[in-house]
Design a protein around this motif. Structure first.
Motif, PDB file in Angstrom:
ATOM      1  N   GLU A 100       0.827  -1.210   0.000  1.00  0.00           N
ATOM      2  CA  GLU A 100       0.000   0.000   0.000  1.00  0.00           C
ATOM      3  C   GLU A 100       0.860   1.259   0.000  1.00  0.00           C
ATOM      4  O   GLU A 100       0.510   2.277  -0.594  1.00  0.00           O
ATOM      5  CB  GLU A 100      -0.912  -0.005   1.234  1.00  0.00           C
ATOM      6  N   SER A 101       2.024   1.190   0.653  1.00  0.00           N
ATOM      7  CA  SER A 101       2.903   2.362   0.740  1.00  0.00           C
ATOM      8  C   SER A 101       3.809   2.509  -0.480  1.00  0.00           C
ATOM      9  O   SER A 101       4.573   3.470  -0.565  1.00  0.00           O
ATOM     10  CB  SER A 101       3.757   2.271   2.005  1.00  0.00           C
ATOM     11  N   GLY A 102       3.752   1.541  -1.405  1.00  0.00           N
ATOM     12  CA  GLY A 102       4.565   1.609  -2.609  1.00  0.00           C
ATOM     13  C   GLY A 102       5.868   0.853  -2.523  1.00  0.00           C
ATOM     14  O   GLY A 102       6.674   0.883  -3.462  1.00  0.00           O
ATOM     15  N   ASP A 103       6.113   0.155  -1.406  1.00  0.00           N
ATOM     16  CA  ASP A 103       7.347  -0.603  -1.246  1.00  0.00           C
ATOM     17  C   ASP A 103       7.299  -1.909  -2.026  1.00  0.00           C
ATOM     18  O   ASP A 103       6.236  -2.389  -2.438  1.00  0.00           O
ATOM     19  CB  ASP A 103       7.595  -0.905   0.234  1.00  0.00           C
ATOM     20  N   ASP A 104       8.490  -2.526  -2.190  1.00  0.00           N
ATOM     21  CA  ASP A 104       8.579  -3.825  -2.845  1.00  0.00           C
ATOM     22  C   ASP A 104       7.877  -4.897  -2.024  1.00  0.00           C
ATOM     23  O   ASP A 104       7.882  -4.860  -0.785  1.00  0.00           O
ATOM     24  CB  ASP A 104      10.045  -4.234  -3.024  1.00  0.00           C
ATOM     25  N   THR A 105       7.306  -5.878  -2.729  1.00  0.00           N
ATOM     26  CA  THR A 105       6.678  -7.013  -2.046  1.00  0.00           C
ATOM     27  C   THR A 105       7.630  -8.188  -1.889  1.00  0.00           C
ATOM     28  O   THR A 105       7.344  -9.120  -1.152  1.00  0.00           O
ATOM     29  CB  THR A 105       5.433  -7.486  -2.809  1.00  0.00           C
ATOM     30  N   ASP A 106       8.765  -8.136  -2.593  1.00  0.00           N
ATOM     31  CA  ASP A 106       9.710  -9.251  -2.536  1.00  0.00           C
ATOM     32  C   ASP A 106      11.092  -8.740  -2.914  1.00  0.00           C
ATOM     33  O   ASP A 106      11.226  -7.820  -3.710  1.00  0.00           O
ATOM     34  CB  ASP A 106       9.291 -10.354  -3.503  1.00  0.00           C
ATOM     35  N   THR A 107      12.114  -9.326  -2.302  1.00  0.00           N
ATOM     36  CA  THR A 107      13.483  -8.869  -2.582  1.00  0.00           C
ATOM     37  C   THR A 107      14.413 -10.021  -2.937  1.00  0.00           C
ATOM     38  O   THR A 107      15.631  -9.853  -2.946  1.00  0.00           O
ATOM     39  CB  THR A 107      14.045  -8.110  -1.364  1.00  0.00           C
ATOM     40  N   ASP A 108      13.868 -11.203  -3.230  1.00  0.00           N
ATOM     41  CA  ASP A 108      14.717 -12.340  -3.587  1.00  0.00           C
ATOM     42  C   ASP A 108      15.451 -12.108  -4.904  1.00  0.00           C
ATOM     43  O   ASP A 108      16.525 -12.654  -5.126  1.00  0.00           O
ATOM     44  CB  ASP A 108      13.893 -13.619  -3.695  1.00  0.00           C
ATOM     45  N   SER A 109      14.849 -11.346  -5.783  1.00  0.00           N
ATOM     46  CA  SER A 109      15.457 -11.018  -7.069  1.00  0.00           C
ATOM     47  C   SER A 109      14.876  -9.701  -7.519  1.00  0.00           C
ATOM     48  O   SER A 109      13.961  -9.152  -6.900  1.00  0.00           O
ATOM     49  CB  SER A 109      15.174 -12.116  -8.101  1.00  0.00           C
TER      50      SER A 109
END
Length: 435
Positions: A244-253
């Motif tokens: 909702e805040s615009g951040d990434d949902t995943d950082t694995d790749s």
């Protein structure tokens, strides 16, 4: 998707999330089909369920000669054509089905998929809209000009890592290298929200999704340039997701390359050589692959594409004989060489360790699997004996209307190179590095 009655939606994440495997299907029960199977349909359905698609197609045609108002036969005949990318047949029979029942969800879905496989995005839009997929309809209606323009002759893109999922370096809109994974269980090209922002992407469609107890936004747009080594794709449909805040949902790749990209190319997943080999998909490159395979003594296997992205071919498990099996390339691999579905492990008397359940996820939902050890699993001449697999007794054996007792995964392919030829609809698998 259970054909003819239980219409299965694509993942709620649509491949916008970059969690490997998250883009598998989430079941959504639809209304019953408007016409039920009639006299003579049972034999044709049995052929289809057994994966004898050509014979099933002929059987449905015979039914339609005497019963041209048979919605079930028309829809299924169109589905048979779509599995093999036989687009004129698919369009002919799916259009026939929609004349009989304009609101039929399965027929609309199949025809929408048929059009996007041919990059006829505007034609697909009304069919997505008719089944409630407004975001997809808006996305595809917004694509202008020729999509997936291929520039370059060949790319050999080395794996930056193999496990827990393969990663390759790419460039997004001419930017610095990013590390993307790939997975044929995902549909479109997708990336992290921060990568999309850096590339200057703006969504043409968005939707709010409740996922795993939270809320995310799935966004859809069009990317100017996506480069993998010596191959550049231009005007590429792309998705990304954010909180909702615009951040990434995943950082694995940084992102994921799905099947839609690969079916626009002639792709070799060179596991043994730890690289992707990409070439333009043309009759000439397909002929060369066939000739190279013949010289190496490698027989072509059939290639079928189910529900937008799921690759299937002909294989076997524990002496089952030739069966239709899933072929998953990339994604988060783990140690398992295959997943065995439904009651297959029990029916084939595959040694299964029910005392050691594994809590995992399957098709974006919590699942429990069990270690199992088939005496042999086979894809063409590629064989693994007594290899570790997992049994998922609660998984549907026929989610696409035909039986698929197992899906071969990342770990199985490691000694081999696998080429997908979507021109001739053939799969080639050979031991060792690709030449």
């Amino acid at each position: 998707m259970a054909d003819d009655g239980n219409w299965g939606r694509r993942s709620v994440l649509r491949g916008a999330a970059v969690v490997a495997g998250a883009a598998a299907a989430t079941p959504l029960l639809g209304k019953a089909a408007t016409a039920r199977a009639g006299v003579g349909d049972a034999d044709a359905d049995a052929l289809f369920k057994a994966g004898k698609f050509e014979q099933a197609g002929r059987a449905y045609e015979e039914i339609l000669k005497t019963d041209p108002a048979n919605l079930h036969a028309a829809r299924r005949r169109g589905h048979v054509g779509l599995l093999a990318n036989q687009f004129p047949d698919a369009e002919k029979y799916l259009t026939m089905a929609l004349r009989l029942a304009p609101d039929d969800k399965d027929a609309n879905y199949f025809l929408a998929d048929c059009y996007i496989r041919q990059d006829k995005f505007a034609l697909s839009a009304p069919h997505w809209r008719s089944i409630g997929e407004e975001a997809y309809a808006t996305w595809f209606a917004a694509i202008r000009g020729e999509a997936y323009q291929v520039h370059g002759d060949i790319a050999r893109v080395p794996f930056q890592q193999m496990d827990p999922m393969p990663l390759v370096e790419v460039s997004v809109n001419g930017g610095p290298p990013k590390r993307f994974t790939f997975y044929t269980g995902a549909p479109n090209l997708s990336m992290r929200a921060s990568v999309a922002k850096e590339a200057g992407l703006s969504p043409v469609a968005s939707q709010k999704i409740e996922y795993e107890g939270g809320t995310i936004w799935a966004h859809y747009g069009v990317l100017d340039s996506f480069k993998l080594g010596g191959i550049e794709l231009r005007n590429v449909p792309v998705g990304w997701s954010s909180t909702e805040s615009g951040d990434d949902t995943d950082t694995d790749s940084d992102g994921m390359i799905g099947t839609w990209v690969f079916y626009h190319l002639l792709t070799t997943f060179d596991y043994a050589g730890r690289s992707l080999i990409l070439r333009p998909r043309t009759p000439g490159t397909a002929r060369k692959v066939r000739a190279d395979a013949a010289r190496a003594g490698v027989e072509p296997l059939p290639l079928w594409l189910a529900r937008e992205q799921y690759v299937h071919s002909r294989g076997g498990i524990a002496g089952s004989g030739p069966r239709v099996v899933g072929v998953n390339l990339g994604g988060k691999g783990g140690e398992s060489a295959a997943v065995v579905f439904g009651e297959t492990a029990e029916q084939l008397r595959i040694r299964t360790d029910y005392d050691r359940p594994i809590g995992t996820f399957a098709q974006s939902h919590p699942a429990v699997t069990y270690p199992c050890y088939p005496k042999e699993i086979r894809l063409g001449d590629a064989v693994a004996k007594e290899v570790y697999c997992e049994a998922n007794p609660n998984a549907a054996l026929a989610p696409f209307g035909f039986d698929a007792p197992a899906a071969f995964s990342h770990c199985f392919h490691k000694p081999y190179n696998v080429t997908l030829d979507f021109t001739g609809m053939n799969l080639y698998i050979a031991r060792g590095k690709a030449t």
